[in-house]
Design an enzyme around this catalytic site. Structure first.
Site, PDB file in Angstrom:
ATOM      1  N   ASP A 181     -13.067 -50.563   2.970  1.00 20.32           N
ATOM      2  CA  ASP A 181     -13.564 -50.232   1.626  1.00 20.32           C
ATOM      3  C   ASP A 181     -14.171 -48.840   1.603  1.00 20.32           C
ATOM      4  O   ASP A 181     -14.621 -48.321   2.636  1.00 20.32           O
ATOM      5  CB  ASP A 181     -14.615 -51.284   1.226  1.00 20.32           C
ATOM      6  N   GLU A 216     -10.670 -58.598  -7.093  1.00 19.73           N
ATOM      7  CA  GLU A 216     -11.791 -58.398  -6.157  1.00 19.73           C
ATOM      8  C   GLU A 216     -12.995 -59.131  -6.739  1.00 19.73           C
ATOM      9  O   GLU A 216     -13.335 -58.937  -7.916  1.00 19.73           O
ATOM     10  CB  GLU A 216     -12.133 -56.916  -5.980  1.00 19.73           C
ATOM     11  N   GLU A 259     -13.092 -57.161   2.452  1.00 15.84           N
ATOM     12  CA  GLU A 259     -13.336 -55.715   2.357  1.00 15.84           C
ATOM     13  C   GLU A 259     -14.608 -55.373   3.118  1.00 15.84           C
ATOM     14  O   GLU A 259     -15.663 -55.962   2.862  1.00 15.84           O
ATOM     15  CB  GLU A 259     -13.481 -55.315   0.889  1.00 15.84           C
ATOM     16  N   GLU A 262      -9.477 -47.208  -6.116  1.00 14.32           N
ATOM     17  CA  GLU A 262     -10.447 -47.913  -6.975  1.00 14.32           C
ATOM     18  C   GLU A 262     -11.144 -46.904  -7.877  1.00 14.32           C
ATOM     19  O   GLU A 262     -11.139 -45.706  -7.606  1.00 14.32           O
ATOM     20  CB  GLU A 262     -11.427 -48.751  -6.163  1.00 14.32           C
ATOM     21  N   ASN A 313     -15.972 -58.894  -0.752  1.00 17.68           N
ATOM     22  CA  ASN A 313     -16.732 -57.899   0.033  1.00 17.68           C
ATOM     23  C   ASN A 313     -17.572 -58.595   1.113  1.00 17.68           C
ATOM     24  O   ASN A 313     -18.190 -59.625   0.870  1.00 17.68           O
ATOM     25  CB  ASN A 313     -17.651 -57.103  -0.884  1.00 17.68           C
TER      26      ASN A 313
HETATM   27  P1  C2E Z   1     -17.100 -51.992  -4.140  1.00 17.26           P
HETATM   28  O1  C2E Z   1     -16.688 -53.090  -3.244  1.00 17.26           O
HETATM   29  O2  C2E Z   1     -16.590 -50.669  -3.840  1.00 17.26           O
HETATM   30  O3  C2E Z   1     -16.768 -52.429  -5.568  1.00 17.26           O
HETATM   31  C1  C2E Z   1     -16.371 -51.625  -6.552  1.00 17.26           C
HETATM   32  C2  C2E Z   1     -17.451 -51.223  -7.403  1.00 17.26           C
HETATM   33  O4  C2E Z   1     -16.972 -50.236  -8.314  1.00 17.26           O
HETATM   34  C3  C2E Z   1     -17.938 -52.377  -8.312  1.00 17.26           C
HETATM   35  O5  C2E Z   1     -19.304 -52.160  -8.561  1.00 17.26           O
HETATM   36  C4  C2E Z   1     -17.169 -52.165  -9.566  1.00 17.26           C
HETATM   37  O6  C2E Z   1     -17.829 -52.709 -10.710  1.00 17.26           O
HETATM   38  C5  C2E Z   1     -17.138 -50.654  -9.648  1.00 17.26           C
HETATM   39  N1  C2E Z   1     -15.959 -50.156 -10.392  1.00 17.26           N
HETATM   40  C6  C2E Z   1     -14.701 -50.654 -10.430  1.00 17.26           C
HETATM   41  N2  C2E Z   1     -13.916 -49.893 -11.237  1.00 17.26           N
HETATM   42  C7  C2E Z   1     -14.692 -48.911 -11.696  1.00 17.26           C
HETATM   43  C8  C2E Z   1     -14.454 -47.813 -12.538  1.00 17.26           C
HETATM   44  O7  C2E Z   1     -13.342 -47.592 -13.062  1.00 17.26           O
HETATM   45  N3  C2E Z   1     -15.462 -46.987 -12.811  1.00 17.26           N
HETATM   46  C9  C2E Z   1     -16.721 -47.183 -12.269  1.00 17.26           C
HETATM   47  N4  C2E Z   1     -17.695 -46.355 -12.544  1.00 17.26           N
HETATM   48  N5  C2E Z   1     -16.971 -48.203 -11.466  1.00 17.26           N
HETATM   49  C10 C2E Z   1     -15.970 -49.060 -11.157  1.00 17.26           C
HETATM   50  P2  C2E Z   1     -20.347 -53.301  -8.456  1.00 17.26           P
HETATM   51  O8  C2E Z   1     -19.794 -54.541  -8.904  1.00 17.26           O
HETATM   52  O9  C2E Z   1     -21.598 -52.789  -9.045  1.00 17.26           O
HETATM   53  O10 C2E Z   1     -20.464 -53.412  -6.903  1.00 17.26           O
HETATM   54  C11 C2E Z   1     -21.046 -52.428  -6.174  1.00 17.26           C
HETATM   55  C12 C2E Z   1     -20.874 -52.668  -4.721  1.00 17.26           C
HETATM   56  O11 C2E Z   1     -21.619 -53.803  -4.348  1.00 17.26           O
HETATM   57  C13 C2E Z   1     -19.462 -53.019  -4.304  1.00 17.26           C
HETATM   58  O12 C2E Z   1     -18.692 -51.865  -4.114  1.00 17.26           O
HETATM   59  C14 C2E Z   1     -19.690 -53.742  -3.012  1.00 17.26           C
HETATM   60  O13 C2E Z   1     -19.804 -52.836  -1.980  1.00 17.26           O
HETATM   61  C15 C2E Z   1     -20.989 -54.391  -3.272  1.00 17.26           C
HETATM   62  N6  C2E Z   1     -20.734 -55.806  -3.586  1.00 17.26           N
HETATM   63  C16 C2E Z   1     -20.437 -56.405  -4.763  1.00 17.26           C
HETATM   64  N7  C2E Z   1     -20.323 -57.736  -4.605  1.00 17.26           N
HETATM   65  C17 C2E Z   1     -20.527 -57.990  -3.299  1.00 17.26           C
HETATM   66  C18 C2E Z   1     -20.523 -59.171  -2.533  1.00 17.26           C
HETATM   67  O14 C2E Z   1     -20.247 -60.312  -2.995  1.00 17.26           O
HETATM   68  N8  C2E Z   1     -20.814 -59.055  -1.170  1.00 17.26           N
HETATM   69  C19 C2E Z   1     -21.042 -57.836  -0.659  1.00 17.26           C
HETATM   70  N9  C2E Z   1     -21.322 -57.780   0.628  1.00 17.26           N
HETATM   71  N10 C2E Z   1     -21.058 -56.703  -1.342  1.00 17.26           N
HETATM   72  C20 C2E Z   1     -20.786 -56.769  -2.660  1.00 17.26           C
HETATM   73 MG    MG Z   2     -15.260 -49.711  -3.025  1.00 27.73          MG
HETATM   74 MG    MG Z   3     -15.079 -53.682  -2.487  1.00 30.09          MG
END
Ligand code: C2E
Ligand code: MG
Ligand code: MG
Length: 740
Positions: free
Chosen positions: A639, A524, A609, A696, A577
């Site tokens: 998602d 992802e 997603e 996830e 995403n």
């Molecule tokens: P998401 O799509 O649900 O992504 C998963 C989030 O959970 C990611 O946070 C990831 O770092 C975190 N995560 C994964 N495994 C674990 C785990 O075991 N424990 C914990 N505590 N966290 C975990 P991140 O990278 O901070 O992203 C947050 C949200 O930001 C994402 O949720 C997504 O909704 C959004 N996002 C990130 N990149 C993009 C992007 O390129 N475009 C869009 N539209 N949204 C994005």
């Molecule tokens: Mg998610």
């Molecule tokens: Mg996601």
């Protein structure tokens, strides 16, 4: 002293103007002014024409009078001249006579005089009296109407002087007027002399001047004489007057020493005045008609001006008021605030309460606009009486009201009173409708001399935003720190814009492994922004990009970078995403397709997603985009399932290929058995629908085991691998080790 005037509070919600008029108030004011100008010009022109007409008539009248007076004076003078000439001729005929010369100087002269002149004077029309005076000035004989009389006592000294002047041969008769008692008379005198002064048979030698007898004829100007002059010379009303009469025309009857002895006087005929009198009714009628016309013009002008004023005030009312609530509209509010903020008189503090309804849109959507409008009217009525210090009320948006508080009550108490309006549900045709409100408050006195209504409204708006952010049904009073936070956010926004332009936002890749084999199956892509050495969370900059319209370029940048990086691992799937806002963009699907084509990336390797938000807010557009991309082979994953309202039904309706269980459900499963059961049931439902599930946020081996048992076929989480760079992913892929 407290003196302030504010717009009256509207008591009814539906007292709006019904007539529509698009003419702006300024235009009306201009038209009203032009009506006044035109009326004034017409009035002034008509007045000038009227006055000119009066002037012309008056001048004609006066000039005609003057011309006729001149004529009359000349006629009177001619009449006198004629009288004098006639007497002068008569006396010459009698005085220049050889027989008379001889007879008067001989004895028996008196009888001769009587026989030739005295007797004649009795009834002769040419003279009334005759006097013959000796060279020494003594009367030789004198007859008045045939009777002898004493001339010196009757005619006075002036007669002696007259006779003396005539006592010279060869010259014309001396003629002048004298006074005879109360009457005037003409007297003509001439020396009695031979006809031919050079005939020696008559007199030789001739006496010197002063040595002659003088013949005088006197003709009285009797009323009869005057009457005949009047008739002959058209001098009506002619009479003799001792004094020059006032208001009448007159010529003097000059005496011997040129002094007037009497006046021949008559009234002016004033033909101009007579004609004027004849035409006066017509002139007056014309004048009245002109006045009537002017009054009509004035009346029409004032009616038109009044109509214009009415239209102008109506247009102003329409321009400044909201037709539904009868409150002020935004323009009216701004005017009122401008006035209040610039009012230098000492008045109580001013606060602006910006009220935004919570949950109004669903009412409109569910019951239609008619019910929505009625609800707004009910809310307006409630706000109208919410607190006595709310003095100017405005509706400035669909469900946004601005209320101006003027008074010393704390704005928090007034805000509570406003919220009280929404405490009980509204009843409309048996429907029970609940709406709430959030309030942002700004203090008019805290503007510190800015006195800008736009700034006051902006501050109230900032506070309203904060009130809404902190939960519905609350109020928030403006604080400078809010602006500082806003400034920080806008600075961040500018930097984000730059970062996107410079392509400084990079994807990290978090591995997705098969739950059964632990083999790396995909990744992802998660966006990362390093700013000034600090990593900013996508939880911060993604919403910021959504708010500031940057999400489309950011989403495409991420997709392009991730696609390029994944070219190295053709066996792995790529999950990216997508923001709900991107999906609402009608050109989203074509842009994604074009990108995949440009980068030569197989659509079936891409999983987009999306979170559930878009499915609720704009389901039709979301479905169109999903269908178009699915047709090309792109797959979709729902998602964060389990943290919102998304239903299993939505999974089917939109044709999701995969469901991602939210980390909160995974964490809850750690806590107790119930959590595990919820998790299991959720996954079981998806599986039953034939939709594979990814879990996830897996951080522990226990979580991995529970989820695998529950039916998840893919796992993602820190346990398997944190989001990592392309290099790290290369190492991981190379190992292709079994991690779970
Ligand atoms: P998401 O799509 O649900 O992504 C998963 C989030 O959970 C990611 O946070 C990831 O770092 C975190 N995560 C994964 N495994 C674990 C785990 O075991 N424990 C914990 N505590 N966290 C975990 P991140 O990278 O901070 O992203 C947050 C949200 O930001 C994402 O949720 C997504 O909704 C959004 N996002 C990130 N990149 C993009 C992007 O390129 N475009 C869009 N539209 N949204 C994005
Ligand atoms: Mg998610
Ligand atoms: Mg996601």
């Amino acid at each position: 002293m407290m003196s302030i005037s504010v717009v009256p509070i509207r008591t009814s919600g539906n007292n709006s103007p019904t007539e529509t008029n698009s003419v702006r108030p300024y235009g009306k004011a201009m038209k009203t002014r032009s009506v006044f100008v035109v009326t004034f010009i017409v009035f002034a022109l008509a007045a000038v024409i009227g006055l000119l007409g009066v002037h012309i008539v008056a001048t004609m009248r006066d000039n005609t009078n003057v011309i006729d007076d001149h004529r009359a004076l000349r006629a009177a003078e001619a009449a006198l001249f004629s009288q004098k000439s006639r007497l002068s001729a008569t006396v010459r005929d009698n005085a220049v006579w050889d027989d008379a010369y001889k007879a008067v100087g001989a004895p028996g002269a008196e009888d001769w005089i009587y026989g030739n002149w005295g007797k004649t004077s009795a009834d002769y029309p040419l003279y009334d009296a005759v006097v013959v005076t000796s060279p020494s000035g003594v009367p030789v004989a004198a007859y008045w109407k045939g009777q002898s009389f004493e001339p010196m006592s009757r005619f006075g000294e002036q007669f002696q002087d007259h006779v003396q002047l005539a006592n010279r041969p060869g010259s014309d008769a001396i003629v002048s007027f004298i006074k005879v008692g109360s009457e005037a008379a003409i007297v003509a005198s001439q020396a009695i002399q031979p006809f031919s002064l050079s005939d020696p048979s008559v007199a030789s030698p001739l006496p010197a001047a002063g040595q002659y007898n003088v013949l005088s004829f006197v003709k009285l100007l009797t009323p009869r004489t005057v009457a005949s002059i009047a008739t002959e010379y058209q001098l009506e009303g002619l009479r003799i007057s001792a004094e020059r009469p006032r208001g009448m025309l007159a010529v003097a009857l000059a005496g011997f020493a040129s002094q007037p002895v009497a006046f021949l006087a008559w009234p002016s005929k004033a033909p101009g005045t007579q004609v004027f009198r004849e035409v006066y009714p017509f002139v007056a009628a014309c004048f009245l008609l002109v006045i009537l016309f002017l009054l009509c013009v004035l009346f029409a002008g004032s009616m038109e001006a009044r109509r214009m004023r009415k239209l102008a005030s109506h247009a102003r009312m329409q321009a400044t008021h909201d037709s539904l609530s009868g409150f002020l509209n935004r323009l009216g509010l701004m005017d009122e605030l401008q006035r209040l903020l610039h009012d230098t008189t000492d008045h109580p503090p001013i606060h602006l309460h910006l009220v935004d309804l919570d949950g109004f849109k669903p009412v409109n959507d569910a019951w239609g606009h008619a019910v929505g409008d009625r609800l707004l009217v009910m809310v307006s009525n409630g706000l109208n009486t919410a607190h006595p210090e709310l003095r100017a009320l405005a509706r400035i948006g669909g469900d946004e009201f601005a209320l101006v508080q003027i008074g010393r009550t704390s704005p928090e108490r007034v805000a509570s009173a406003i919220l009280e309006v929404f405490r009980r549900p509204f009843q409309i045709d048996g429907r029970t409708i609940e709406v709430g409100a959030s309030i942002g408050i700004a203090d008019g006195h805290s503007l510190q001399g800015v006195q800008d209504p736009h700034e006051l409204l902006r501050r109230a708006d900032v506070s309203l935003y904060e009130a809404k952010a902190s939960g519905r049904g609350r109020f928030f009073v403006y604080d400078r720190a809010l602006d500082q936070e806003r400034e920080r956010v806008s600075e961040l926004e500018a930097e984000l814009r730059r970062a996107i332009a410079e392509e400084a936002i990079e994807p990290l890749f978090q591995p997705l492994v098969s739950a059964s084999t632990g083999v790396l199956a995909g990744v992802e892509a998660l966006a990362r922004w390093r700013r000034k050495g600090m990593e900013i969370s996508p939880e911060v900059f993604i919403p910021l990009a959504e708010k500031s319209g940057l999400i489309d370029p950011l989403g495409l940048l991420m997709l392009r970078k991730a696609v390029r990086a994944m070219q190295r691992w053709p066996a792995l799937t790529l999950s990216v995403n997508v923001s709900p806002l991107q999906l609402c963009n009608p050109s989203f699907a074509t842009e994604v397709m074009a990108l995949l084509e440009e980068e030569a990336f197989q659509p079936c390797r891409l999983v987009l997603e999306i979170t559930e938000g878009v499915l609720i807010s704009n389901p039709d557009q979301a479905k169109r985009a999903i269908d178009a991309l699915k047709k090309a082979g792109v797959r979709f994953a729902l998602d964060d399932f389990g943290c919102g309202y998304a239903s299993i039904g939505a999974l089917r309706q939109f044709g999701f290929d995969r469901m991602k269980i939210d980390r909160s459900l995974v964490v809850a499963a750690d806590k107790d058995e119930a959590g595990v059961e919820v998790l299991k049931a959720t996954i079981a439902l998806a599986v039953a629908l034939g939709i594979p599930v990814t879990a996830e946020g897996i951080e522990t081996g226990r979580q991995a085991a529970v989820l695998r048992d529950a039916g998840c076929d893919m796992l993602q989480g820190y346990l398997i691998g944190r989001p990592m760079t392309g290099e790290d992913l290369a190492r991981l892929a190379a190992k292709s080790a079994k991690v779970a």
